[in-house]
Design an enzyme around this catalytic site. Structure first.
Site, PDB file in Angstrom:
ATOM      1  N   ASN A  88      23.517  16.744  -0.338  1.00  0.00           N
ATOM      2  CA  ASN A  88      23.376  18.079   0.265  1.00  0.00           C
ATOM      3  C   ASN A  88      24.248  19.104  -0.452  1.00  0.00           C
ATOM      4  O   ASN A  88      25.177  19.682   0.095  1.00  0.00           O
ATOM      5  CB  ASN A  88      23.650  18.054   1.766  1.00  0.00           C
ATOM      6  CG  ASN A  88      24.936  17.334   2.146  1.00  0.00           C
ATOM      7  OD1 ASN A  88      25.434  16.500   1.400  1.00  0.00           O
ATOM      8  ND2 ASN A  88      25.463  17.650   3.307  1.00  0.00           N
ATOM      9  N   HIS A 115      22.242   9.353   8.415  1.00  0.00           N
ATOM     10  CA  HIS A 115      23.030  10.158   9.348  1.00  0.00           C
ATOM     11  C   HIS A 115      22.200  10.235  10.619  1.00  0.00           C
ATOM     12  O   HIS A 115      21.115  10.838  10.628  1.00  0.00           O
ATOM     13  CB  HIS A 115      23.269  11.558   8.774  1.00  0.00           C
ATOM     14  CG  HIS A 115      24.001  12.483   9.691  1.00  0.00           C
ATOM     15  ND1 HIS A 115      25.121  13.182   9.289  1.00  0.00           N
ATOM     16  CD2 HIS A 115      23.787  12.852  10.976  1.00  0.00           C
ATOM     17  CE1 HIS A 115      25.555  13.933  10.296  1.00  0.00           C
ATOM     18  NE2 HIS A 115      24.752  13.745  11.332  1.00  0.00           N
ATOM     19  N   HIS A 173      28.807   6.506   9.493  1.00  0.00           N
ATOM     20  CA  HIS A 173      29.746   7.105  10.449  1.00  0.00           C
ATOM     21  C   HIS A 173      29.358   6.895  11.915  1.00  0.00           C
ATOM     22  O   HIS A 173      29.123   7.859  12.658  1.00  0.00           O
ATOM     23  CB  HIS A 173      30.013   8.581  10.160  1.00  0.00           C
ATOM     24  CG  HIS A 173      28.838   9.456   9.822  1.00  0.00           C
ATOM     25  ND1 HIS A 173      27.626   9.391  10.468  1.00  0.00           N
ATOM     26  CD2 HIS A 173      28.717  10.447   8.905  1.00  0.00           C
ATOM     27  CE1 HIS A 173      26.816  10.291   9.957  1.00  0.00           C
ATOM     28  NE2 HIS A 173      27.461  10.951   9.012  1.00  0.00           N
ATOM     29  N   HIS A 207      35.863  21.851   3.159  1.00  0.00           N
ATOM     30  CA  HIS A 207      35.478  23.237   3.444  1.00  0.00           C
ATOM     31  C   HIS A 207      36.714  24.104   3.275  1.00  0.00           C
ATOM     32  O   HIS A 207      37.846  23.635   3.479  1.00  0.00           O
ATOM     33  CB  HIS A 207      34.979  23.403   4.880  1.00  0.00           C
ATOM     34  CG  HIS A 207      33.678  22.744   5.174  1.00  0.00           C
ATOM     35  ND1 HIS A 207      32.475  23.254   4.755  1.00  0.00           N
ATOM     36  CD2 HIS A 207      33.388  21.616   5.870  1.00  0.00           C
ATOM     37  CE1 HIS A 207      31.489  22.470   5.181  1.00  0.00           C
ATOM     38  NE2 HIS A 207      32.024  21.463   5.859  1.00  0.00           N
ATOM     39  N   HIS A 234      30.804   7.280   0.576  1.00  0.00           N
ATOM     40  CA  HIS A 234      30.358   8.416   1.380  1.00  0.00           C
ATOM     41  C   HIS A 234      31.253   9.629   1.130  1.00  0.00           C
ATOM     42  O   HIS A 234      32.196   9.882   1.865  1.00  0.00           O
ATOM     43  CB  HIS A 234      30.406   8.001   2.857  1.00  0.00           C
ATOM     44  CG  HIS A 234      29.715   8.951   3.784  1.00  0.00           C
ATOM     45  ND1 HIS A 234      29.450   8.625   5.093  1.00  0.00           N
ATOM     46  CD2 HIS A 234      29.240  10.210   3.612  1.00  0.00           C
ATOM     47  CE1 HIS A 234      28.840   9.626   5.682  1.00  0.00           C
ATOM     48  NE2 HIS A 234      28.708  10.609   4.803  1.00  0.00           N
ATOM     49  N   ASP A 243      33.424  10.028   4.477  1.00  0.00           N
ATOM     50  CA  ASP A 243      32.631  11.249   4.659  1.00  0.00           C
ATOM     51  C   ASP A 243      33.466  12.452   4.229  1.00  0.00           C
ATOM     52  O   ASP A 243      33.505  13.493   4.896  1.00  0.00           O
ATOM     53  CB  ASP A 243      32.156  11.401   6.101  1.00  0.00           C
ATOM     54  CG  ASP A 243      31.084  12.487   6.269  1.00  0.00           C
ATOM     55  OD1 ASP A 243      30.609  13.011   5.243  1.00  0.00           O
ATOM     56  OD2 ASP A 243      30.732  12.813   7.414  1.00  0.00           O
ATOM     57  N   HIS A 303      31.317  13.939  -0.289  1.00  0.00           N
ATOM     58  CA  HIS A 303      30.635  15.190  -0.631  1.00  0.00           C
ATOM     59  C   HIS A 303      31.551  15.939  -1.597  1.00  0.00           C
ATOM     60  O   HIS A 303      32.509  16.587  -1.158  1.00  0.00           O
ATOM     61  CB  HIS A 303      30.394  16.030   0.616  1.00  0.00           C
ATOM     62  CG  HIS A 303      29.557  15.372   1.666  1.00  0.00           C
ATOM     63  ND1 HIS A 303      28.205  15.611   1.802  1.00  0.00           N
ATOM     64  CD2 HIS A 303      29.879  14.472   2.634  1.00  0.00           C
ATOM     65  CE1 HIS A 303      27.737  14.897   2.827  1.00  0.00           C
ATOM     66  NE2 HIS A 303      28.735  14.198   3.345  1.00  0.00           N
ATOM     67  N   PHE A 304      31.273  15.862  -2.883  1.00  0.00           N
ATOM     68  CA  PHE A 304      32.113  16.525  -3.875  1.00  0.00           C
ATOM     69  C   PHE A 304      31.645  17.957  -4.163  1.00  0.00           C
ATOM     70  O   PHE A 304      32.222  18.656  -4.976  1.00  0.00           O
ATOM     71  CB  PHE A 304      32.186  15.699  -5.155  1.00  0.00           C
ATOM     72  CG  PHE A 304      33.196  14.570  -5.100  1.00  0.00           C
ATOM     73  CD1 PHE A 304      33.865  14.255  -3.920  1.00  0.00           C
ATOM     74  CD2 PHE A 304      33.484  13.824  -6.238  1.00  0.00           C
ATOM     75  CE1 PHE A 304      34.797  13.221  -3.878  1.00  0.00           C
ATOM     76  CE2 PHE A 304      34.423  12.792  -6.194  1.00  0.00           C
ATOM     77  CZ  PHE A 304      35.076  12.484  -5.023  1.00  0.00           C
ATOM     78  N   ARG A 305      30.562  18.397  -3.496  1.00  0.00           N
ATOM     79  CA  ARG A 305      30.143  19.802  -3.386  1.00  0.00           C
ATOM     80  C   ARG A 305      29.576  20.413  -4.665  1.00  0.00           C
ATOM     81  O   ARG A 305      29.216  21.606  -4.658  1.00  0.00           O
ATOM     82  CB  ARG A 305      31.303  20.678  -2.906  1.00  0.00           C
ATOM     83  CG  ARG A 305      31.900  20.278  -1.563  1.00  0.00           C
ATOM     84  CD  ARG A 305      30.894  20.301  -0.453  1.00  0.00           C
ATOM     85  NE  ARG A 305      31.521  20.219   0.876  1.00  0.00           N
ATOM     86  CZ  ARG A 305      30.875  19.863   1.968  1.00  0.00           C
ATOM     87  NH1 ARG A 305      29.596  19.537   1.911  1.00  0.00           N
ATOM     88  NH2 ARG A 305      31.499  19.834   3.140  1.00  0.00           N
TER      89      ARG A 305
END
Length: 451
Positions: free
Chosen positions: A97, A181, A243, A321, A63, A317, A65-67
């Protein structure tokens, strides 16, 4: 690649801790597991003396998010896989996402190509569900796609799927694992409106960060998770609720089944196992995530569920940012935090505190992800499996900004003193982190699955 002997380690694997050695073959597979004091059948050109260290299977973080693509001002595949390698994480599964979202077959192919080109550790990615793309599921290669990611609550990227007929098509349309989610959007919207009105005339008009768990409430989580579980029971789908953040949700899950027969499973994330709502006072938006960090009683219930098996896996997760994105109150500050580099040391500290055993840690972070996702030859220290390994050592050190390898450059754990250090991370038999330096030139392999 030279054949390598790792000797004098305490090996934690498949529910046991014992002294022994591991021989890594020139093909990057685990060749043999000599007992303590036993020499390999043939000598190895390279030896790693692991005296004082524990040898674990490499962590599989299901899980992250490597963006990339599209959000690379926050993070990118190279920077975040560098952080993963430094944290003992040898395999990751990336979320959809991004920009563009991984919700078309072309976007999926492009994401897979990016991971192959830039990821230091092993990798796969999810196909993102929408209200209309469930017809694509039959065309997905289940050997290469780790699962379907379904947002039953809106979060970063707003990939909300909220139509009843679409949800039924998704749950009834694939035997790929469906990772959800779960937050009820109607509850969140009503709570948001109430707090927005309440604080419109108070102070600067911002809803305080401390209200985040009241907005993304326990009721919002329970309603959505209950719906997901009911849909999975009705259709026979493989459901993995990501999560979990509340004690109440745990009643929807049963203890673990190590034979792989359990089709409705749950994940806890490091943030919900470490922090409580009291921590908003000191850490503010640095611990703002969706679903929200909640009460101490919720955290303690999640910790207890690690032991009885209602929680099957531990992940991060990991969601970087920029700190500028974290400005504002509960309705404006971005949700998510970078955790992949420090998840293993943090969980080892919980093991030292008696929250879980070292063997349970390995089950939740290594074995169970490999088993639930039906991963080929990963997640265990076994002959014939890929040599994804991590050496860790009891050692006190305090996290400073200079230690952080994520592109965003901050961590909610800055200033925390850990009791464990990652000494070496090995991916497919190759040392990608030697305790100081990450090998930026190495590229991990695509994870393969048994659909």
């Amino acid at each position: 690649m030279q054949r390598t002997l790792i000797k004098n380690a305490t090996i934690v694997n498949e529910g046991r801790s014992l002294r022994g050695s591991v021989v890594i073959g020139s093909d990057g597979n685990i060749e043999s597991l000599p007992a303590e004091g036993e020499a390999p059948a043939t000598p190895c050109p390279q030896t790693i003396d692991a005296t004082g260290c524990y040898l674990l299977p490499g962590v599989i973080d299901e899980h992250v998010h490597f963006r990339e693509p599209g959000l690379t001002q926050k993070a990118d595949i190279l920077s975040e896989s560098r952080a993963a390698a430094a944290g003992g994480v040898t395999s990751i599964m990336d979320m959809p996402n991004t920009n563009p979202q991984t919700t078309t077959l072309d976007a999926l192919a492009a994401k897979q190509e990016l991971l192959n080109e830039r990821c230091i550790v092993n990798h796969s990615c999810y196909y993102g569900a929408t209200n209309t793309n469930y017809r694509d599921f039959a065309r997905l290669d289940g050997r290469r796609v780790c699962g379907i990611k379904l947002f039953m609550g809106s979060s970063t990227g707003n990939m909300l799927v909220d139509q009843a007929d679409s949800l039924m098509h998704i749950f009834d349309g694939t035997d790929l694992l469906i990772a959800t989610h779960c937050e009820d959007q109607a509850v969140i919207a009503a709570n948001s409106a109430r707090y927005r009105e309440r604080f419109a005339t108070e102070g600067d008009g911002e809803v305080p960060l401390a209200k985040h768990p009241a907005i993304r409430s326990a009721e919002a989580c329970y309603r959505s998770t209950h719906l997901a579980v009911e849909l999975a029971r009705k259709t026979g789908a493989r459901l993995h609720v990501m999560h979990l953040s509340t004690a109440r949700e745990l009643a929807l899950f049963s203890p673990q089944a190590l034979d792989g027969s359990k089709r409705i499973t749950a994940e806890a994330c490091v943030a919900h196992l470490l922090f409580t709502s009291a921590d908003y006072r000191g850490l503010g938006a640095r611990i703002k995530c969706n679903p929200a960090v909640k009460r101490r009683s919720d955290r303690e219930a999640l910790r207890a569920a690690l032991q009885d098996g209602r929680i099957d896996t531990i992940a991060t997760d990991h969601a970087p940012h920029l700190l500028t994105d974290k400005a504002g109150g509960a309705l404006r500050a971005a949700s998510g935090m970078p955790m992949v580099q420090f998840s293993l040391p943090a969980m080892l500290d919980l093991a030292s505190q008696g929250v879980l055993s070292m063997e349970t840690l390995v089950e939740k972070m290594c074995h169970a992800p490999a088993r639930l996702y039906r991963m080929e030859r990963r997640g265990y220290i076994r002959p014939g499996y890929r040599a994804d390994l991590v050496l860790v050592r009891p050692s006190e050190w305090t996290l400073s900004k200079a230690d952080i390898r994520s592109k965003c450059g901050w961590s909610p754990l800055e200033g925390y003193t850990f009791g464990w250090r990652v000494e070496r991370t090995i991916v497919n038999g190759h040392t990608v982190y030697d305790g100081t330096t990450v090998d930026n030139t190495y590229r991990g392999e695509e994870l393969l699955f048994c659909p």
